[in-house]
Design a protein around this motif. Structure first.
Motif, PDB file in Angstrom:
ATOM      1  N   GLY A  25      26.165  46.016  68.376  1.00  0.00           N
ATOM      2  CA  GLY A  25      24.959  46.706  68.798  1.00  0.00           C
ATOM      3  C   GLY A  25      24.615  46.471  70.251  1.00  0.00           C
ATOM      4  O   GLY A  25      24.199  47.392  70.961  1.00  0.00           O
ATOM      5  N   GLY A 224      25.789  47.768  63.442  1.00  0.00           N
ATOM      6  CA  GLY A 224      25.575  47.689  64.885  1.00  0.00           C
ATOM      7  C   GLY A 224      26.086  48.914  65.616  1.00  0.00           C
ATOM      8  O   GLY A 224      25.452  49.400  66.563  1.00  0.00           O
ATOM      9  N   HIS A 228      23.896  51.406  68.102  1.00  0.00           N
ATOM     10  CA  HIS A 228      24.232  51.127  69.501  1.00  0.00           C
ATOM     11  C   HIS A 228      23.742  52.212  70.453  1.00  0.00           C
ATOM     12  O   HIS A 228      23.112  51.921  71.483  1.00  0.00           O
ATOM     13  CB  HIS A 228      25.747  50.947  69.647  1.00  0.00           C
ATOM     14  CG  HIS A 228      26.185  50.782  71.075  1.00  0.00           C
ATOM     15  ND1 HIS A 228      25.844  49.687  71.838  1.00  0.00           N
ATOM     16  CD2 HIS A 228      26.920  51.594  71.884  1.00  0.00           C
ATOM     17  CE1 HIS A 228      26.354  49.818  73.042  1.00  0.00           C
ATOM     18  NE2 HIS A 228      27.006  50.964  73.100  1.00  0.00           N
TER      19      HIS A 228
END
Length: 262
Positions: A25, A224, A228
């Protein structure tokens, strides 16, 4: 790690889910944002660092490969898009960091685990305060850039948590769309060096525990990846302040536990 209780295994698994999430992330944090929690479960950095290192090698290389496979396609004018890793800049900063990195690796191997844990908790506490105050480390000159990279390389060599200092430099010189994968490539190279040192001195790589911890990190990694793009577009000071408070509490508890074991 084979002597942990069941609840400790559950906690370790959840922490590695978190580790995978922040790594994919944010582009960093798989170690610095998870190691303090792991040390509260078991105060032995050399147990967890090889596991974190292997996870980083697997997921960073996989992410770079997938993103560059997409970016290598030609556009409407028939031009091939640039890759997601700025290799020229990467080799330049690696030349600055390599010697401090090797010195840090040597320090990790020779320092007692309680001393290393104290250093890790102190560094994380410093990072957490910068998050709480919304004043992340920033570099303002080429000299400061060099100092940050050298210190970050050394800290990365000791404990794999030098990312904030390194990012303070790199984030100023790379566009957002190339930042994460360039960092992933850098982490991959630095971790290969550390893994070679682990193997050379006979550190237990905890290979049997990768069978169940790798899927845990994979779950966090997928989550993640999903968030992102949104995190790149949005300013999230509240998130980082909350994260800083949690890290400061955890690192403080960890330092008390190490310094006053009774």
């Amino acid at each position: 790690m084979s002597e942990l209780a069941l609840y400790q295994y559950v906690l370790v698994g959840l922490i590695f889910v978190w580790s995978g999430f922040v790594r994919s992330g944010l582009g960093f944090g798989g170690a610095v944002l998870s190691l303090p929690f792991l040390l509260l479960v078991l105060d032995q950095p050399l147990v967890f660092l090889p596991i974190i290192a292997v996870h980083l090698l697997v997921f960073s290389s996989l992410t770079i490969w997938m993103n560059n496979r997409k970016s290598s396609r030609t556009d409407d004018q028939g031009r091939i898009s640039e890759g997601t890793v700025d290799w020229r800049y990467l080799w330049r900063i690696l030349g600055i960091m390599i010697v401090p990195k090797l010195i840090g690796v040597f320090g990790l191997i020779t320092l007692p685990s309680d001393v290393m844990s104290t250093i890790i908790f102190a560094i994380v506490a410093l990072y957490s305060v910068s998050y709480i105050l919304d004043r992340p480390f920033r570099s303002g000159s080429r000299t400061v850039d060099t100092v940050f990279l050298m210190v970050g390389g050394y800290v990365s060599g000791t404990s794999l948590i030098g990312a904030p200092l390194i990012i303070a430099v790199v984030a100023q010189h790379l566009p957002k769309e190339r930042l994460r994968d360039t960092l992933f490539a850098l982490w991959f190279i630095l971790v290969v060096i550390k893994m070679a040192a682990f193997i050379w001195v006979g550190v237990d790589l905890q290979l049997i525990h990768h069978l169940w911890l790798l899927p845990c990190a994979a779950v966090g990694h997928v989550i993640g990846l999903y968030v992102h793009d949104r995190m790149l577009r949005a300013e999230t000071p509240v998130f980082f302040r909350m994260l800083g408070v949690v890290l400061l509490i955890v690192s403080s508890i960890g330092m008390i536990k190490v310094l006053f074991p009774g």
